[in-house]
Design an enzyme around this catalytic site. Structure first.
Site, PDB file in Angstrom:
ATOM      1  N   ALA A  33       0.841  -1.189   0.000  1.00  0.00           N
ATOM      2  CA  ALA A  33       0.000   0.000   0.000  1.00  0.00           C
ATOM      3  C   ALA A  33       0.887   1.253   0.000  1.00  0.00           C
ATOM      4  O   ALA A  33       1.854   1.316  -0.745  1.00  0.00           O
ATOM      5  CB  ALA A  33      -0.969  -0.049   1.180  1.00  0.00           C
ATOM      6  N   SER A  34       0.608   2.219   0.864  1.00  0.00           N
ATOM      7  CA  SER A  34       1.342   3.487   0.799  1.00  0.00           C
ATOM      8  C   SER A  34       2.789   3.403   1.272  1.00  0.00           C
ATOM      9  O   SER A  34       3.555   4.352   1.086  1.00  0.00           O
ATOM     10  CB  SER A  34       0.604   4.564   1.598  1.00  0.00           C
ATOM     11  OG  SER A  34      -0.542   4.984   0.895  1.00  0.00           O
ATOM     12  N   CYS A  35       3.182   2.283   1.870  1.00  0.00           N
ATOM     13  CA  CYS A  35       4.610   2.098   2.150  1.00  0.00           C
ATOM     14  C   CYS A  35       5.407   2.007   0.848  1.00  0.00           C
ATOM     15  O   CYS A  35       6.638   2.081   0.865  1.00  0.00           O
ATOM     16  CB  CYS A  35       4.832   0.848   3.000  1.00  0.00           C
ATOM     17  SG  CYS A  35       4.408   1.068   4.744  1.00  0.00           S
ATOM     18  N   SER A  36       4.717   1.877  -0.284  1.00  0.00           N
ATOM     19  CA  SER A  36       5.362   1.883  -1.599  1.00  0.00           C
ATOM     20  C   SER A  36       5.945   3.250  -1.949  1.00  0.00           C
ATOM     21  O   SER A  36       6.861   3.350  -2.781  1.00  0.00           O
ATOM     22  CB  SER A  36       4.353   1.497  -2.688  1.00  0.00           C
ATOM     23  OG  SER A  36       3.762   0.252  -2.458  1.00  0.00           O
ATOM     24  N   LYS A  37       5.404   4.308  -1.352  1.00  0.00           N
ATOM     25  CA  LYS A  37       5.781   5.664  -1.769  1.00  0.00           C
ATOM     26  C   LYS A  37       7.273   5.945  -1.599  1.00  0.00           C
ATOM     27  O   LYS A  37       7.873   6.702  -2.376  1.00  0.00           O
ATOM     28  CB  LYS A  37       4.956   6.695  -0.994  1.00  0.00           C
ATOM     29  CG  LYS A  37       3.491   6.750  -1.412  1.00  0.00           C
ATOM     30  CD  LYS A  37       2.729   7.804  -0.625  1.00  0.00           C
ATOM     31  CE  LYS A  37       1.334   8.030  -1.182  1.00  0.00           C
ATOM     32  NZ  LYS A  37       0.433   6.893  -1.009  1.00  0.00           N
TER      33      LYS A  37
END
Length: 423
Positions: A33-37
């Site tokens: 999820a947003s840990c991909s950013k």
């Protein structure tokens, strides 16, 4: 959990696949999820190192279709100071839900509608997933490579993160061993289901599946520990690059921005942590490293309603007294739980409907079917089962006249109330 370069706790719980009942282990793969950013941001840092872009470049240099946003820079995308609306609120109403959208489709929607920004660039910090989608598209334009290939060639392979990759499972499904599917609870019930099964082919996890940069990196705990170690030791990025990535900057109005390049930041006297949280498609993820105490926490979950004890983690990291964050469920009989069911109203026109199911209370209103589930932790207090364990409590008090008063609390503040006539 690791401290001073040594893993001090590693354990897995639960089921990766509800159909096969395959258990989760330390090598199980999750959508981040947003840990991909942080990986999208690192791609920009590497391209800047190569002299192929500058942080101060206007995005219109690389995405001319968005030239009407002529004051938005790459810096603004990285730090969420652009004012560009979040695609999760923007695109669904402008897209055919039977088709799977990608980054180019979002850019075309922005270009077609030419909407104004939500605020002047740099004047505010407001988290918007759109920023990192546009960054991924800039990576492709500048590098000439597909975004997944760039991350693989420049980050994952050099760091021997052999189980980390970008994956859109609806657009390009493939068999992946040891894969954790993300689950939610069925509407009003307690069975775990895939989110798209709750809304077949209308669920945003289906029709937004090919949008990358803000999410879609898949990995496991072992690879992510390699990554966090790489960041703290400057083995991929230089110290100067890492310092820029984790700098607390200010808006044009002088307010601190607690966000660097794809990383949430906590800085102060004897305090410096970096990391991120994520939530998408039934997954909850958390990564954080304390630079002062050299402590790393990585938590990957494949259940939307899983609890992540952020407060307790930071209390441990920062040497603060540990305060109870989650209440323990207690056993009440069906009758003890059912005594609180009914309709609660107040003089301000609020109506709250409480029903019971499978040893829980369910909360609804006449206008919105919330189906929010609450479990008992005392004989009159019930804790909400919410995304990431977000705080919600129902507190019941039996009045002298036999009526029952309901108070709804969030973060210990009363946000709603009502009275049910005695039974």
């Amino acid at each position: 959990m690791a401290e001073k370069g040594k893993v001090i706790f590693k354990k897995s719980y639960g089921i990766a696949n509800e159909d096969t009942k395959a258990p989760i282990n330390e090598k199980t793969l999750y959508e981040l999820a947003s840990c991909s950013k942080q990986f999208t941001a690192t791609a920009i840092v590497l391209l800047k190192r190569e002299g192929k872009l500058q942080y101060t470049d206007k995005i219109s240099k690389y995405l001319p279709e968005l030239g009407f946003w002529n004051n938005v820079t790459i810096y603004d995308l990285l730090r969420h100071t652009s004012g560009i609306p979040d695609f999760l609120a923007y695109l669904p109403g402008k897209w055919d839900h039977s088709k799977i959208a990608d980054n180019n489709d979002l850019i075309k929607a922005f270009a077609t509608h030419k909407d104004t920004l939500q605020f002047a660039p740099k004047s505010r910090h407001s988290y918007s997933n759109s920023n990192y989608i546009l960054l991924a598209s800039i990576v492709e334009k500048v590098s000439g490579k597909k975004f997944p290939d760039f991350l693989s060639d420049k980050i994952f392979k050099p760091l021997k993160m052999n189980n980390t990759f970008v994956y859109c499972r609806h657009k390009n499904p493939k068999k992946i061993d040891n894969f954790a599917y993300g689950y939610v609870l069925e509407d009003g019930g307690f069975k775990k289901i895939l989110l798209e099964n709750s809304e077949p082919e209308t669920s945003e996890v289906y029709y937004l599946d090919a949008i990358v940069g803000t999410s879609k990196v898949h990995s496991n705990a072992e690879d992510l520990y390699k990554w966090m170690t790489c960041l703290k030791r400057n083995t991929l990025l230089t110290k100067k690059e890492f310092d820029e990535m984790t700098e607390i900057t200010k808006t044009s109005n002088g307010r601190d921005i607690p966000y660097g390049f794809g990383l949430d930041l906590r800085k102060g006297e004897n305090k410096f942590t970096f990391g991120h949280t994520g939530s998408w498609d039934g997954y909850n993820t958390f990564m954080s490293h304390d630079m002062i105490r050299d402590r790393t926490f990585i938590i990957l979950q494949n259940f939307h309603f899983g609890a992540v004890p952020y407060t307790n983690i930071f209390q441990i990291m920062e040497g603060q007294p540990l305060q109870l964050q989650y209440h323990k469920k207690i056993a009440l009989s069906d009758d003890e739980i059912a005594q609180y069911t009914g309709t609660y109203t107040n003089g301000e026109g609020e109506t709250h409907i409480i029903t019971s199911k499978e040893k829980h209370l369910l909360y609804n209103t006449p206008t919105v079917p919330w189906n929010m589930r609450f479990f008992p932790y005392s004989d009159h207090e019930f804790k909400g089962i919410r995304q990431g364990g977000a705080d919600a409590v129902l507190n019941f008090t039996r009045l002298d006249n036999g009526d029952v008063k309901l108070e709804m609390l969030q973060n210990k503040q009363v946000v709603g109330s009502g009275v049910r006539k005695g039974k």
